[in-house]
Design an enzyme around this catalytic site. Structure first.
Site, PDB file in Angstrom:
ATOM      1  N   GLU A 199       2.736 -10.009  11.437  1.00  0.00           N
ATOM      2  CA  GLU A 199       2.399  -9.523  10.093  1.00  0.00           C
ATOM      3  C   GLU A 199       3.680  -9.139   9.336  1.00  0.00           C
ATOM      4  O   GLU A 199       3.849  -9.459   8.174  1.00  0.00           O
ATOM      5  CB  GLU A 199       1.464  -8.318  10.244  1.00  0.00           C
ATOM      6  CG  GLU A 199       0.929  -7.764   8.945  1.00  0.00           C
ATOM      7  CD  GLU A 199       0.040  -6.540   9.193  1.00  0.00           C
ATOM      8  OE1 GLU A 199      -0.107  -6.131  10.373  1.00  0.00           O
ATOM      9  OE2 GLU A 199      -0.498  -5.991   8.216  1.00  0.00           O
ATOM     10  N   ASP A 211       0.784  -1.231   0.000  1.00  0.00           N
ATOM     11  CA  ASP A 211       0.000   0.000   0.000  1.00  0.00           C
ATOM     12  C   ASP A 211       0.821   1.290   0.000  1.00  0.00           C
ATOM     13  O   ASP A 211       0.601   2.177  -0.799  1.00  0.00           O
ATOM     14  CB  ASP A 211      -0.910   0.040   1.232  1.00  0.00           C
ATOM     15  CG  ASP A 211      -1.780  -1.198   1.352  1.00  0.00           C
ATOM     16  OD1 ASP A 211      -1.775  -2.027   0.434  1.00  0.00           O
ATOM     17  OD2 ASP A 211      -2.464  -1.315   2.374  1.00  0.00           O
TER      18      ASP A 211
HETATM   19  C1  2M8 Z   1      -2.982  -4.388   3.865  1.00  0.00           C
HETATM   20  O1  2M8 Z   1      -3.904  -3.637   3.119  1.00  0.00           O
HETATM   21  C2  2M8 Z   1      -5.162  -3.202   3.660  1.00  0.00           C
HETATM   22  C3  2M8 Z   1      -5.933  -2.559   2.510  1.00  0.00           C
HETATM   23  O2  2M8 Z   1      -6.195  -3.501   1.524  1.00  0.00           O
HETATM   24  C4  2M8 Z   1      -5.013  -2.222   4.809  1.00  0.00           C
HETATM   25  O3  2M8 Z   1      -3.933  -1.688   5.025  1.00  0.00           O
HETATM   26  O4  2M8 Z   1      -6.031  -2.013   5.503  1.00  0.00           O
HETATM   27  C5  2M8 Z   1      -1.841  -4.806   2.922  1.00  0.00           C
HETATM   28  O5  2M8 Z   1      -0.750  -5.313   3.653  1.00  0.00           O
HETATM   29  C6  2M8 Z   1      -2.350  -5.841   1.922  1.00  0.00           C
HETATM   30  O6  2M8 Z   1      -1.302  -6.346   1.137  1.00  0.00           O
HETATM   31  C7  2M8 Z   1      -3.063  -6.995   2.620  1.00  0.00           C
HETATM   32  O7  2M8 Z   1      -3.671  -7.818   1.653  1.00  0.00           O
HETATM   33  C8  2M8 Z   1      -4.126  -6.498   3.621  1.00  0.00           C
HETATM   34  C9  2M8 Z   1      -4.680  -7.621   4.489  1.00  0.00           C
HETATM   35  O8  2M8 Z   1      -3.629  -8.373   5.044  1.00  0.00           O
HETATM   36  O9  2M8 Z   1      -3.575  -5.506   4.491  1.00  0.00           O
END
Ligand code: 2M8
Length: 444
Positions: free
Chosen positions: A415, A180
């Site tokens: 994570e 992101d």
């Molecule tokens: C993160 O993205 C989400 C938005 O899609 C967020 O920050 O709320 C990123 O690390 C993404 O790659 C990942 O798929 C998601 C859920 O783990 O979190």
């Protein structure tokens, strides 16, 4: 917390495996796995693919349910949404939630509430690996059911999203990259008009569960919101994107996944009675397009292309190493990408003294704590590890594998990890870390 260190400090592999399985079991939610119970309580697209790879080793039936539930929310145009919302959760359990995306008003959206964006298409690879790891009649039947859906996903990305006309899929939002707030997106994102004060109208959910200093800033979020506003106001249609949408980039990791998907689909087609030929041809065209459009001979690595300016984006992030995972990457590029990976920027080695970072650790904008701007992530390591084995570098593959196992042995299924100390950051029970660890432990 030292999660699984045995006598003499060597990782206790059986304990690690148990930890990974317990993490996946704890995140299982009726027909899918949540990335994290706190930060990400719905279903995410590329997370589910990584999770399926790991589940295939221990809960194969669940691996197919994971992919099946995601593809049940596929749109009529073939797009696989990046979030599928769980209707049982209370409003406000994630921002931006279903009311913000308003998918019901878009043509061809499924009955389930979803986002309108996509994520890297690693699902065909995941389906193929799940099948290979746990072959069964039920698995083969699930693979046959998924095949046309995976083909439709590729068709959507290869046609509706080929905004640049050069044979690559283009992203309309940094969230589509999965990385992101990578420094790769700073320049194109800075051109998106937005005011951090806009965020006063919303309640961010992420900063209630994670340290704000690790997460994207409010100004980043204001721009993320503005980009969704623009796409949603056009009902997520892709026809008018060129020249109008404020963020249009071609990403090397995303398009590597697109190419890997065609390689995987060729093998799936052969297994389920389809024709592998067209998939092989498309795979070759995608690799050629990556070389033609995203490879910079001056740096020896791949860079995203900003379609608004027509230029390559200069940041040297881990995105630029991803094409190493392609089996048909020519030897010259294999050598230059490896040189970058083994340089002090990323520190890949047969004996790694620090984890693989998500961004060039020598860069001024390297941030060891902030999300995709430096920390070490298991999915990036896993992709590179696969590439190292494909291109016959068992020495480097072994070094990276040992480093990845060491991270979880020391810190648990976090994570992401501090790229110097390996300390666990972000969500403590994160699904893809657990899943990919299982794959790495099993040797792929
Ligand atoms: C993160 O993205 C989400 C938005 O899609 C967020 O920050 O709320 C990123 O690390 C993404 O790659 C990942 O798929 C998601 C859920 O783990 O979190």
């Amino acid at each position: 917390m030292p999660a699984a260190r045995g006598d003499g400090d060597a990782p206790d592999l059986a304990a690690l495996r148990r930890l990974a399985v317990a993490t996946l079991d704890g995140n299982w939610e009726h027909d899918h796995t949540v990335p994290s119970r706190t930060l990400y309580p719905h279903q995410w697209s590329w997370d589910s693919a990584f999770v399926a790879v790991g589940l295939a080793h221990v809960r194969p039936a669940r691996a197919w349910r994971e992919l099946g539930s995601l593809f049940a929310a596929q749109w009529a145009d073939g797009r696989v949404p990046h979030i599928v919302f769980n209707p049982a959760l209370r409003p406000g359990s994630y921002f931006p939630g279903p009311e913000f995306w308003d998918s019901a008003r878009a043509e061809g959206a499924p009955a389930a509430a979803t986002s309108g964006l996509v994520q890297p298409p690693v699902h065909a690879l995941a389906a193929w690996l799940a099948h290979r790891r746990a072959p069964s009649d039920a698995g083969r039947a699930a693979l046959a059911r998924l095949y046309p859906r995976l083909v439709a996903q590729q068709r959507y990305l290869g046609r509706a999203r080929d905004v640049g006309g050069g044979g690559l899929a283009c992203l309309v939002h940094p969230w589509e990259s999965g990385l992101d707030n990578s420094p790769a997106w700073d320049a194109p994102l800075a051109r998106v008009p937005a005011d951090a004060a806009v965020m006063r109208a919303y309640r961010r959910h992420d900063t209630a569960h994670a340290d704000a200093a690790h997460r994207p800033t409010d100004l980043d979020y204001a721009r993320y919101v503005a980009l969704v506003d623009a796409y949603r106001d056009g009902r997520y249609r892709d026809d008018g994107l060129a020249g109008a949408h404020p963020f249009l980039v071609e990403c090397p990791l995303f398009n590597t996944a697109l190419g890997l998907a065609e390689h995987a689909l060729a093998r799936i087609a052969a297994e389920v009675g389809g024709d592998p030929g067209p998939h092989r041809e498309r795979a070759a065209r995608i690799t050629a397009a990556l070389l033609d459009r995203l490879y910079d001979p001056a740096t020896g690595v791949f860079h995203p292309r900003d379609l608004r300016t027509g230029r390559l984006l200069p940041a040297r992030t881990a995105l630029g190493l991803a094409p190493l995972a392609l089996p048909d990457l020519p030897g010259r590029q294999v050598a230059t990408v490896l040189a970058e990976a083994c340089s002090p920027r990323f520190g890949l080695a047969a004996r790694m003294d620090r984890p693989l970072p998500s961004h060039d650790r020598t860069a001024d904008d390297f941030e060891p704590l902030r999300y995709w701007r430096g920390p070490s992530w298991m999915n990036l390591g896993w992709l590179l590890w696969r590439g190292l084995r494909t291109h016959r570098r068992p020495d480097l593959a072994a070094g990276l594998r040992e480093s990845m196992i060491g991270l979880v042995a020391t810190a648990g299924c976090h994570e992401y990890f501090h790229p110097d100390t390996g300390a666990g950051l972000g969500s403590p029970a994160f699904a893809w870390t657990a899943a990919l660890l299982l794959d790495v432990l099993a040797g792929g």
